[in-house]
Design an enzyme around this catalytic site. Sequence first.
Site: not given
Ligand code: FES
Length: 144
Positions: A43, A113
């Site tokens: 992400c 995460c």
């Molecule tokens: Fe990237 Fe949570 S979506 S760390």
Amino acid sequence: MAYSKQVVERFESVLNDPEKHAVGRFDPNDPNVATGLTGAPACGDVMKLDIKINPDTDVIEDVKFKTYGCGSAIASSTMFVEMLKGKTLAEAKLIKDKEIAEALELPPIKLHCSVLAEETIQTAIKDWEEKTAHRRHNQYGINE
Ligand code: FES
């Protein structure tokens, strides 16, 4: 996807009072500070953790973080602040992403995460180990 109550409360609490939640950093020149900086390829979010260690006892005396990421990443950071303070480095090494994910009730899509949080802890500990090995080498000529 709905965030759990835990994640929402922690995230909002950090926004309202970042200092209370240990957002920030320590003096990077402090010899008793180690830093872990990790990015999540999935992400692009980034987590930075500073730990202040008592070199005589190996106890983590204080923690600060800066996290650029989603609500789960911020909540995971507040969780590792609580988990790390007062722990020895050996105890901190045992913290697993699963513990963080379970405590925050992260859904499968958000598990990375908490993985990011665990990796950041491990990176900070590695930074400390490298620093102390380097210090010993300079003081006593010991190679580890
Ligand atoms: Fe990237 Fe949570 S979506 S760390």
